[in-house]
Design a protein around this motif. Structure first.
Motif: not given
Ligand code: ZN
Ligand code: ZN
Length: 721
Positions: A439, A441-442, A457, A459-460
């Motif tokens: 990802c 962003n993560c 992802c 998480h985001c």
């Molecule tokens: Zn993410």
């Protein structure tokens, strides 16, 4: 002169004083509108002596504008809000905001216009209209809400109103809910159940604070027992709050509630439509909502006459909120009951270690239900050592588990395979160059979802279509899925047992109450042979024909290595094992593991719950972990990595040096990048004697960080990422 101290819903503004104009009647808890510059803001009148602030001279005070037509927030709720803000080191205004669940509801009742299908056939059918007619069957809501339900524009729906296909219905916001009846269908209880129910009934009638741990094995009928406490509250004209850990469990609960009390209870959760929210909130504050079933956000509502709180599946970690105000609804529920002077029941088959400790030390009264209802036996549990009994290459189910699945299919019984991993595979890489999909962003791999043909992802929410070629080396058709998710297990079952009817149960497939209802009906009517699911299937369900549970990877939960890894694994496996053999036929559970001698696996296999809790308790005592010591986390984040690191170092550099407090870090968080923010963590481990909140508040209060830096405090953290 008459002054009022206001708590306004903006942490930066905090507390403001106003003048109370002649003729306006207010009291602590009144919800009012006040001027702020050119704007108007909503605030709650607070007990002035409890909210010290800089005194402003009378002559500078501006007058309040109006009192909103809702009852004042009661004193016990105001004390709860103060307690939660203090304990969780959160702004008072952020906690108080949770009590006012719907700003529209504050303006009073009145009417709203909703629309529904008239049943007319359209003269001109467009594809959009056809889709809308299909989707809106049985629905009644505002145009905006209907547009969302049907995934068409509001324009299409307005056109349908014009064509006479949809008709307006004027709805009274304050129309009462149907009344639940305490005596609608009295249950048949076992002797154990009746004894427990009698205690709850007496506690509700006593109207005093009394915390209970309802500790009953899976299938022991905990719900039927606490329903008798609910019935007692109904008979007394008092309200009941039942907290459930997730909305997915609600469907099943509603049906059982309706069978017992004749109507469904009032629902409160984040995906309610705005009009439903408004109606529910107003019924809660007026006392018309007799029983409210909700997610953790229902806990801070201003109930008019609360008589009982129940926290069902009280061990669930989803009661811990990990953003905004980081509170644990299980713990706050007990505090609320104390302020209200009422009983609270924490129900679980696998209580949290903290709750067990409080019961062992006599703080909570333990009510035990050691046997399954109706003579059903607990399932036989055995371990499959994956080092000895290996699955075939490229497969994840060991031969013994496959044989048992086949035997169930032949006998017409149901099986359940549990793997707590959504998607098809947790990691995708390029066979040619080794590129791994990560990802942006993560700090996380992208998870392949074959059903939606995307890499996502968890998480985001970042998603990309699965590419045809490797983005790094450009080789086509070179991507390899590594490891299993539930989708892959479902594929494996379909290959091994052709003809078996397989249901995939994850938050991706069961994402609405309707779909959950369809799944439950299909399973009960024996239209499903094998259920493959995530933690969503571990609790609440009662399928009498389900006789085999396979835990695909019991080691998965132990890998994280956080404080509660063993406890969580124990709870999850024990819960999912509890789905087997709930009817007349005995159940069997196979646990696949590479660590058969790990204490938690051993305890599960032997069914020795006491041994597990005893060993885990000693481990926690040695580590100074809860319930013997305390933890708190400080999470520093920013979109700019250097900024986050500098802020974390500055905090770490001024760490207080105290004998009963140990401070670890700062260090990059395990999730060093989350939703585009770089993260650092400090961890505080303190003796119970330490005043952790005061220490943290004074320590962090000295800093003034750049705007992009966020510093979050997590008291009694559950997440260590
Ligand atoms: Zn993410
Ligand atoms: Zn490649």
């Amino acid at each position: 002169m008459n002054r009022a101290r206001l708590l306004v819903f903006n942490a930066a503004l905090g507390v403001l004083d106003y003048r109370v104009p002649e003729g306006m009647a207010i009291e602590p808890g009144s919800v009012v509108v006040a001027p702020l510059g050119p704007r108007q803001i909503v605030g709650v009148v607070w007990d002035a002596e409890r909210l010290p602030t800089k005194e402003v001279p009378d002559s500078k005070l501006r007058p309040l504008i109006e009192v909103l037509p809702v009852p004042p927030l009661p004193a016990p709720l105001r004390r709860l809000i103060e307690w939660a803000a203090d304990y969780y080191v959160a702004p008072l205004s952020s906690v108080a905001r949770m009590a006012l669940g719907s700003s529209a509801a504050l303006r009073g009742g009145g009417t709203t216009t909703e629309y529904r299908l008239t049943g007319e056939e359209p003269k001109r059918m467009t594809p959009q209209r056809a889709a809308a007619m299909d989707a809106l069957h049985g629905e009644q809501a505002t145009i905006r809400e209907l547009a969302e339900i049907a995934s068409v524009s509001e324009g299409v729906l307005r056109g349908m109103v014009g064509a006479g296909l949809l008709e307006p219905v004027v709805v009274d916001i304050d129309r009462p809910y149907p009344r639940a009846r305490a005596d609608f269908a009295a249950p048949r209880l076992s002797e154990d159940q009746q004894a427990a129910a009698d205690i709850f009934v007496a506690a509700v009638e006593a109207k005093k604070f009394a915390p209970f741990l309802l500790d009953g094995v899976t299938g022991s009928g905990k719900t039927e027992v606490y329903f008798e406490g609910v019935a007692a509250a109904l008979a007394e004209g008092r309200q009941v709050l039942v907290l459930l850990p997730e909305i997915a469990l609600t469907e099943n609960f509603l049906r059982r509630f309706e069978a017992r009390f004749g109507v469904t209870p009032v629902l409160w959760h984040s995906s309610l439509k705005a009009s439903e929210r408004r109606r529910a909130w107003r019924a809660i504050v007026s006392g018309d909502a007799q029983v409210v079933v909700g997610a953790r956000s229902a806990l801070f509502m201003p109930y008019a006459r609360l008589g009982l709180i129940v926290v069902d599946e009280a061990h669930e970690t989803s009661f811990k909120q990990d953003d905004g105000v980081r509170y644990n609804a299980r713990d706050v529920a007990v505090i609320r009951a104390r302020f209200e002077g009422i009983p609270v029941i924490l129900a679980s088959a696998t209580p949290a270690l903290e709750s067990m400790h409080l019961a062992d030390t006599g703080v909570y009264q333990r009510i035990a239900l050691p046997d399954r209802f109706g003579g059903a036996r607990l399932p036989d549990i055995s371990v499959v050592d994956l080092r000895e009994e290996q699955p075939e290459r490229g497969r994840w189910l060991a031969p013994r588990l496959v044989e048992e699945l086949k035997a169930r299919l032949e006998r017409g019984e149901q099986s359940l395979l549990f793997l707590n991993r959504r998607g098809y595979a947790p990691l995708t890489l390029c066979r040619h160059c080794g590129y791994r999909f990560q990802c942006p962003n993560c700090t996380a791999w992208l998870v392949e979802h074959r059903l939606s043909r995307r890499l996502a992802c968890h998480h985001c929410g970042h998603e990309v279509p699965v590419p045809e070629a490797c983005p790094e080396c450009g080789t086509p058709d070179c991507l390899v899925a590594c490891g299993p998710g539930v989708e892959r297990i479902a594929d494996e079952v379909a290959e091994l047992l052709p003809g078996a009817r397989v249901a995939l149960v994850t938050s991706d497939t069961l994402n609405s109450p309707e779909k959950i209802g369809e799944f439950v009906a299909a399973a009960e009517n024996r239209l499903i042979d094998v259920i493959v699911g995530t933690q969503l299937v571990t609790k609440g369900y009662h399928f009498p024909e389900l006789t085999l549970v396979g835990v695909v990877d019991a080691d998965l939960g132990l890998e994280g290595g956080d404080l509660r890894a063993a406890e969580r694994t124990y709870q999850q496996v024990a819960q999912v094992a509890g789905r087997a053999g709930r009817g007349e036929k005995p159940g069997e559970v196979l646990i696949q593991t590479r660590h058969p001698t790990a204490p938690v696996i051993d305890a599960l296999a032997k069914g020795d719950r006491d041994a597990f809790y005893a060993a885990e308790t000693e481990a926690r005592r040695d580590a100074g972990a809860p319930p013997f010591g305390r933890w708190a986390a400080i999470i520093v984040s920013s979109e700019d990595e250097a900024e986050a690191r500098d802020a974390a170092r500055a905090i770490g550099g001024t760490a207080p040096n105290l004998p009963d407090v140990l401070i670890l870090g700062p260090a990059p968080a395990p999730m060093a990048l989350l939703r585009g923010r770089y993260r650092y963590r400090l961890l505080i481990n303190a003796r119970r004697s330490a005043e952790v909140q005061k220490i943290v508040r004074e320590w962090l209060g000295r800093f003034d960080f750049p705007q992009g830096v966020r510093v979050n405090v997590d008291i009694d953290p559950y997440s260590f990422v």
